[in-house]
Design an enzyme around this catalytic site. Structure first.
Site, PDB file in Angstrom:
ATOM      1  CD  GLU A   5      -3.057   0.937   0.280  1.00 47.76           C
ATOM      2  OE1 GLU A   5      -2.790   0.496  -0.854  1.00 47.76           O
ATOM      3  OE2 GLU A   5      -4.184   1.297   0.608  1.00 47.76           O
TER       4      GLU A   5
ATOM      5  CB  THR B 171      -4.033   7.404  -2.274  1.00 48.35           C
ATOM      6  OG1 THR B 171      -5.164   6.605  -2.622  1.00 48.35           O
ATOM      7  CG2 THR B 171      -3.966   7.563  -0.774  1.00 48.35           C
TER       8      THR B 171
HETATM    9  N1  LIG Z   1      -1.682  -3.991  -8.359  1.00 53.53           N
HETATM   10  C1  LIG Z   1      -2.069  -2.700  -8.311  1.00 53.53           C
HETATM   11  N2  LIG Z   1      -3.379  -2.382  -8.170  1.00 53.53           N
HETATM   12  C2  LIG Z   1      -3.779  -1.064  -8.136  1.00 53.53           C
HETATM   13  N3  LIG Z   1      -2.938  -0.004  -8.215  1.00 53.53           N
HETATM   14  C3  LIG Z   1      -1.636  -0.299  -8.365  1.00 53.53           C
HETATM   15  C4  LIG Z   1      -1.143  -1.638  -8.387  1.00 53.53           C
HETATM   16  N4  LIG Z   1       0.185  -1.587  -8.509  1.00 53.53           N
HETATM   17  C5  LIG Z   1       0.508  -0.271  -8.565  1.00 53.53           C
HETATM   18  N5  LIG Z   1      -0.573   0.495  -8.495  1.00 53.53           N
HETATM   19  C6  LIG Z   1      -0.612   1.977  -8.527  1.00 53.53           C
HETATM   20  O1  LIG Z   1      -1.210   2.473  -7.310  1.00 53.53           O
HETATM   21  C7  LIG Z   1      -2.074   3.595  -7.625  1.00 53.53           C
HETATM   22  C8  LIG Z   1      -3.490   3.210  -7.160  1.00 53.53           C
HETATM   23  O2  LIG Z   1      -3.511   3.347  -5.799  1.00 53.53           O
HETATM   24  P1  LIG Z   1      -4.342   4.567  -5.120  1.00 53.53           P
HETATM   25  O3  LIG Z   1      -4.251   4.342  -3.671  1.00 53.53           O
HETATM   26  O4  LIG Z   1      -3.897   5.857  -5.679  1.00 53.53           O
HETATM   27  O5  LIG Z   1      -5.822   4.343  -5.641  1.00 53.53           O
HETATM   28  P2  LIG Z   1      -6.925   3.379  -5.040  1.00 53.53           P
HETATM   29  O6  LIG Z   1      -6.258   2.317  -4.215  1.00 53.53           O
HETATM   30  O7  LIG Z   1      -7.790   2.918  -6.136  1.00 53.53           O
HETATM   31  O8  LIG Z   1      -7.777   4.372  -4.154  1.00 53.53           O
HETATM   32  P3  LIG Z   1      -7.951   4.459  -2.584  1.00 53.53           P
HETATM   33  O9  LIG Z   1      -6.629   3.991  -2.022  1.00 53.53           O
HETATM   34  O10 LIG Z   1      -8.226   5.899  -2.334  1.00 53.53           O
HETATM   35  O11 LIG Z   1      -9.076   3.565  -2.233  1.00 53.53           O
HETATM   36  C9  LIG Z   1      -2.031   3.822  -9.094  1.00 53.53           C
HETATM   37  O12 LIG Z   1      -1.078   4.836  -9.368  1.00 53.53           O
HETATM   38  C10 LIG Z   1      -1.517   2.487  -9.645  1.00 53.53           C
HETATM   39  O13 LIG Z   1      -0.777   2.683 -10.810  1.00 53.53           O
HETATM   40  N1  LIG Z   2      -6.931   6.942   4.566  1.00 55.51           N
HETATM   41  C1  LIG Z   2      -6.437   6.954   3.211  1.00 55.51           C
HETATM   42  C2  LIG Z   2      -7.254   5.967   2.419  1.00 55.51           C
HETATM   43  C3  LIG Z   2      -6.925   5.915   0.967  1.00 55.51           C
HETATM   44  O1  LIG Z   2      -7.771   4.982   0.377  1.00 55.51           O
HETATM   45  C4  LIG Z   2      -6.558   8.336   2.617  1.00 55.51           C
HETATM   46  O2  LIG Z   2      -7.659   8.852   2.697  1.00 55.51           O
HETATM   47  O3  LIG Z   2      -5.563   8.878   2.140  1.00 55.51           O
END
Ligand SMILES: Nc1ncnc2c1ncn2[C@@H]1O[C@H](COP(=O)(O)OP(=O)(O)OP(=O)(O)O)[C@@H](O)[C@H]1O
Ligand SMILES: N[C@@H](CCO)C(=O)O
Length: 306
Positions: free
Chosen positions: A128, A181
Site C-alpha cells: 500500500e 491517494t
Molecule cells: N496492483 C495494483 N493495483 C492497483 N494499483 C496499483 C497496483 N500496482 C501499482 N498500483 C498503482 O497504485 C495507484 C493506485 O492506488 P491509489 O491508492 O492511488 O488508488 P486506489 O487504491 O484505487 O484508491 P484508494 O486507495 O483511495 O481507495 C495507481 O497509481 C496504480 O498505478
Molecule cells: N486513509 C487513506 C485511504 C486511501 O484509500 C486516505 O484517505 O488517504
C-alpha cells in the site's frame, strides 16, 4: 494446494470521520487473483488483465506485499501471480489494497496459513505504501478482516473488528476520473484546530458505538467529517450536489477513501437503491461518465473461489 483463485474485495476507507483509521469491506466489487507455487524461487507477476499496471514486482503493490511476506517466510519455492483487475486504480475503493492484501492472503493459504490476519496486514501495508506514499491500513484491514475495522495502530499493527448492523447497505458512485491517494494526501493540512478535532473524535466514538448497538439514527448523526472532506471534496465534481441528493434517503454520505468515489450508507436496500437513483440523476446531467453500485457490507472479506 499448489494454486488458488480468490476474490479480493474493494473497500471504503475513512468512513467520513475516521481518516486513516476506519474502513469497511464491499461485496460484489473486487479483483480476482490466481496465485500458484513455482519451482523457481521468488515472486513473479505473469498476467495482468483489466487495467494497465506494472509487471515489475517492485513496482506493483501486489508484488511488493508478496515480497515482504516471501522474505519473511523464506520458502524453497516461488509464487506466480495473475491479477484480474476490476477495481480501477485511483478509484477510491481500494484498488491498490485489493492487490496488496489479495496477494499475501493467497500466498498465506498456499503456505498452509502460517500467518494471522494482523501479520498479513503488516505485509500488505508495504505494498500500500508504494501506491500512497505512506503506510496506512484502513483499506487493507477491512479487505482482510471483512466488515468494519478500526486500525488502532500501525506500529505495531493492531486492528479492531467492529460489528456490522445487519440492515446496513452501501451505495457507491464512481465518477470515471482518477485521484491518486498520494495527491489527495498531499493537499491535507498538517495541523487541525482543536475545536474541529474534538468534533471529529466525538464522531468516531459515536459511530463505533452506533455500529455496536445497531443504532441507525446515531450512525446518521456520526457520519460527519469536518477535517478532510472540506479539502478533498473540491477534487470531486458535483460532490455537494451528490451528498445533498443522497442524504434524502441515506443515513450519511462521504468521500470513499481518497476519492473520487463517493459512498452513502443506508438502512435497508430500498433506501440504498433510492440513493443510487438520486445520485445517478445528479451525474446524468453532466458529461462525466460514472458507475454506481449497491452492496451489502461484506463481513467475510477475502473469498476463495477455487
Ligand atoms: N496492483 C495494483 N493495483 C492497483 N494499483 C496499483 C497496483 N500496482 C501499482 N498500483 C498503482 O497504485 C495507484 C493506485 O492506488 P491509489 O491508492 O492511488 O488508488 P486506489 O487504491 O484505487 O484508491 P484508494 O486507495 O483511495 O481507495 C495507481 O497509481 C496504480 O498505478
Ligand atoms: N486513509 C487513506 C485511504 C486511501 O484509500 C486516505 O484517505 O488517504
Amino acid at each position: 494446494m499448489n494454486e488458488i483463485k480468490i476474490f479480493s474485495p474493494a473497500t471504503v476507507a475513512n468512513v467520513s470521520c475516521g481518516f486513516d483509521v476506519l474502513g469497511f469491506c464491499l461485496d460484489t466489487i473486487g479483483d480476482e487473483m490466481i496465485i500458484r507455487k513455482t519451482d523457481k524461487k521468488g515472486i513473479y507477476i505473469s498476467k495482468i488483465e483489466g487495467h494497465d499496471l506494472p509487471f515489475e514486482v517492485e513496482k506493483n503493490v501486489a508484488g511488493v506485499s508478496a515480497l515482504a511476506l516471501y522474505e519473511d517466510a523464506q520458502p524453497n519455492f516461488g509464487f506466480e501471480i495473475e491479477i484480474y483487475k476490476k477495481i480501477k486504480p485511483g478509484s477510491g475503493v481500494g484498488s491498490s489494497s485489493a492487490s496488496a492484501a489479495g496477494s499475501v492472503f493467497a500466498i498465506n493459504e498456499l503456505l498452509g496459513k502460517p500467518y494471522n490476519k494482523t501479520q498479513l496486514t503488516y505485509f500488505a501495508m508495504k505494498g500500500e505504501a508504494l501506491a500512497s506514499g505512506s503506510e496506512h491500513a484502513d483499506n487493507i484491514a477491512p479487505a482482510l478482516f471483512g466488515g468494519f475495522t478500526l486500525v488502532k495502530s500501525v506500529t505495531p499493527i493492531e486492528v479492531l473488528q467492529i460489528p456490522t448492523p445487519s440492515n446496513l447497505y452501501v451505495t457507491v458512485i464512481h465518477p470515471q476520473i482518477e485521484i491518486k491517494t498520494s495527491e489527495a494526501r498531499a493537499i491535507l493540512p498538517k495541523e487541525v484546530e482543536l475545536k474541529k478535532a474534538i468534533t471529529q473524535w466525538a464522531n468516531v466514538g459515536s459511530l463505533v458505538h452506533a455500529l455496536h448497538t445497531n443504532d441507525y439514527q446515531l450512525i446518521k448523526r456520526s457520519l460527519e467529517d469536518v477535517i478532510v472532506e472540506p479539502h478533498r471534496s473540491k477534487l470531486i465534481p458535483f460532490f455537494n450536489d451528490v451528498k445533498l441528493a443522497a442524504n434524502t434517503y441515506a443515513l450519511g454520505t462521504g468521500i470513499s477513501g481518497s476519492g473520487p468515489s463517493i459512498f452513502a450508507l443506508s438502512e435497508g436496500i430500498e433506501n440504498a437503491k433510492k440513493v443510487e437513483q438520486a445520485i445517478r440523476n445528479v451525474y446524468s446531467k453532466t458529461d462525466i461518465a460514472f458507475e454506481t453500485y449497491v452492496s451489502k457490507i461484506n463481513v467475510q472479506g477475502m473469498k476463495i473461489l477455487s
